[in-house]
Design an enzyme around this catalytic site. Structure first.
Site, PDB file in Angstrom:
ATOM      1  CE  LYS A  22      -1.008  -7.651  -8.203  1.00 13.99           C
ATOM      2  NZ  LYS A  22      -1.902  -6.951  -7.302  1.00 13.99           N
ATOM      3  NE  ARG A  27       4.804  -0.014 -11.979  1.00 17.24           N
ATOM      4  CZ  ARG A  27       3.940  -0.150 -11.034  1.00 17.24           C
ATOM      5  NH1 ARG A  27       3.518  -1.558 -11.295  1.00 17.24           N
ATOM      6  NH2 ARG A  27       3.824   0.050  -9.891  1.00 17.24           N
ATOM      7  NE  ARG A 124      -8.462  -1.976  -4.736  1.00 16.63           N
ATOM      8  CZ  ARG A 124      -6.722  -2.894  -5.231  1.00 16.63           C
ATOM      9  NH1 ARG A 124      -7.493  -3.424  -6.050  1.00 16.63           N
ATOM     10  NH2 ARG A 124      -6.000  -2.294  -4.746  1.00 16.63           N
ATOM     11  CB  SER A 170      -2.354   4.401  -3.662  1.00 19.41           C
ATOM     12  OG  SER A 170      -1.799   3.412  -4.788  1.00 19.41           O
ATOM     13  CD  GLN A 172      -2.171   0.055  -7.862  1.00 18.06           C
ATOM     14  OE1 GLN A 172      -3.163   0.370  -7.857  1.00 18.06           O
ATOM     15  NE2 GLN A 172      -2.009  -1.467  -7.052  1.00 18.06           N
ATOM     16  CG  ASP A 314       1.510  -5.790  -2.187  1.00 14.92           C
ATOM     17  OD1 ASP A 314       0.846  -5.338  -1.197  1.00 14.92           O
ATOM     18  OD2 ASP A 314       1.238  -5.577  -3.039  1.00 14.92           O
ATOM     19  CE  LYS A 341      -1.413  -2.527  -1.205  1.00 13.33           C
ATOM     20  NZ  LYS A 341      -0.737  -1.968  -2.087  1.00 13.33           N
ATOM     21  CE  LYS A 412      -5.970  -8.481  -6.694  1.00 10.66           C
ATOM     22  NZ  LYS A 412      -6.601  -7.865  -7.839  1.00 10.66           N
TER      23      LYS A 412
END
Length: 426
Positions: A22, A27, A124, A170, A172, A314, A341, A412
């Site tokens: 994912k 990305r 989030r 995070s 991200q 994860d 998350k 997902k």
């Protein structure tokens, strides 16, 4: 509500080809969009999060062609920034790997863009990323609560310069900023505040940026330099590695009930940090064998570990359920970002582990798990979180089996997970 009953499994054996990552899929789709030329992505993950990204790109005018099984995508790059003459509203579900990078990318061009999602997405955080983008001149307005989606971007491009971004919540946010920095109007120096979490995910980002021809100078993850005037250029083909987090369930199955389980699509050459999950299994006593693009796990009596798992957040969830089959008390530390998350994973994991009889201590950023003498059967709530459903499939290795509520939440990242899981039995 749909339920899935998993009856007790005596032994597992077999080989699984892991679907695409994912993290890499989304990305790579965004970098291919910003790049000059046409990119063919193979082994693309076919799941909800990727579909949200693809639907948004199509709405933004990006042309691509998907194979019949949705795992190969030929995408025509824009050769630069995304702009739109008309206002656009994009729905991104609960896909953090689409929301954060798109939020950053859409500040580069011209236009008005509103990003929305499911109710959980509104819980989030995105404030650390928006704060950084504002330092570079972005105009971003929150529509409900400060620091959280939904939001509207009034894009006019990003200036260069020095920018600070928090790294302790995070990775991200930093990933999103890194991917857009080469297309800012000047050179960008990113300073990371606090200890950067999930560094291996930044390594994925940097590796993909390099594949598309962009150089980032990494000063020990505390500062990143991106020189102005760079352009993403398609490498032609990008092979999306198998998802190392998804591999963790099958490797754990082999460690608990093997037999021998081989996963292909990830191995010692992987750019994903989550392959280090196999090292944790080895510390617990499993027999692990590595190849360039495969990992094999064989079972033995597992023993508890006490480890910092910030680098594999994860995959660390799988250790929480594997701990039920280990001798002693397992402690998983430095995992505060579980709380932001798809659900608050620390609270959810503690609640569901207690249902099957485990003694659990839930700290602010750690979880301590002592297995029961006898594991109880239970109905496991999954909180619309794919990883909760997949982690608790390990309870099929108890003598009583387990019931999974809302098993389809695995769509997902891994829509046919339970079918693949069943293929290992016998």
């Amino acid at each position: 509500m749909k339920q899935l009953r998993l009856e007790p499994v005596v032994q597992v054996r077999g080989e699984i080809n892991i679907p695409g990552s994912k993290s890499i899929s989304n990305r790579a789709l965004l970098l291919a969009t910003l790049a000059q030329g046409t990119t063919t992505l193979t082994n693309l993950l076919d799941s909800d999060d990727i579909r949200h990204m693809l639907a948004s790109l199509k709405q933004l005018g990006v042309n691509y062609r998907l194979s019949q099984n949705n795992t190969e995508c030929e995408l025509d790059g824009l050769g630069g920034v995304i702009s739109s003459e008309s206002a656009q509203e994009l729905f991104l579900g609960n896909a953090g790997t689409a929301m954060r990078p798109l939020c950053a990318a859409l500040t580069l061009g011209q236009g008005e863009f509103t990003l929305t999602g499911e109710p959980r997405m509104e819980e989030r955080p995105i404030g650390d990323l928006v704060d950084a983008l504002r330092q570079l001149g972005a105009n971003v307005v929150y529509l409900k609560n400060d620091g959280f989606p939904p939001l509207t971007i009034n894009a006019t491009g990003l200036s260069g310069g020095d920018v600070e971004i928090a790294g302790d919540l995070s990775s991200q946010f930093l990933t999103a900023l890194l991917m857009v920095a080469p297309l800012a109007k000047g050179s960008v120096n990113i300073h990371v505040k606090g200890e950067l979490v999930s560094k291996p995910y930044i390594d994925i980002t940097l590796a993909l940026m390099a594949q598309f021809g962009v150089t980032v100078i990494n000063h020990d993850y505390a500062r990143f330099e991106i020189v102005a005037g760079q352009q993403y250029v398609s490498p032609g083909k990008v092979l999306v590695e198998g998802d190392a987090s998804s591999a963790s369930y099958f490797l754990a199955a082999g460690a608990i009930k093997g037999g021998e389980v081989k996963v292909t699509g990830v191995g010692r050459l992987s750019i994903q940090g989550d392959v280090k999950f196999a090292d944790v299994l080895e510390k617990m006593g499993a027999d692990i064998e590595w190849g360039d693009d495969y990992i094999i796990a064989r079972g033995s009596q597992l023993t508890a570990v006490d480890l910092d798992m910030n680098h594999i957040p994860d995959a660390a969830m799988t250790i929480a359920t594997a701990a039920l089959f280990a001798k002693g008390t397992t402690v998983i530390r430095n995992i505060y970002n579980w709380r932001i998350k798809e659900t608050d994973r620390l609270a959810a994991m503690a609640t569901e582990l207690r249902k099957v009889g485990a003694e659990v201590e839930e700290g602010n950023d750690y979880i301590k798990i002592t297995p029961p003498v006898v594991i109880n059967t239970a109905e496991i709530d999954t909180y619309n979180d794919h990883r909760m459903a997949m982690c608790f499939s390990m309870l099929a290795f108890a003598d009583c089996g387990i019931t999974i509520n809302d098993p389809d939440c695995t769509s997902k990242t891994f829509p046919d997970y339970f079918k693949q899981f069943a293929s290992l039995q016998g």
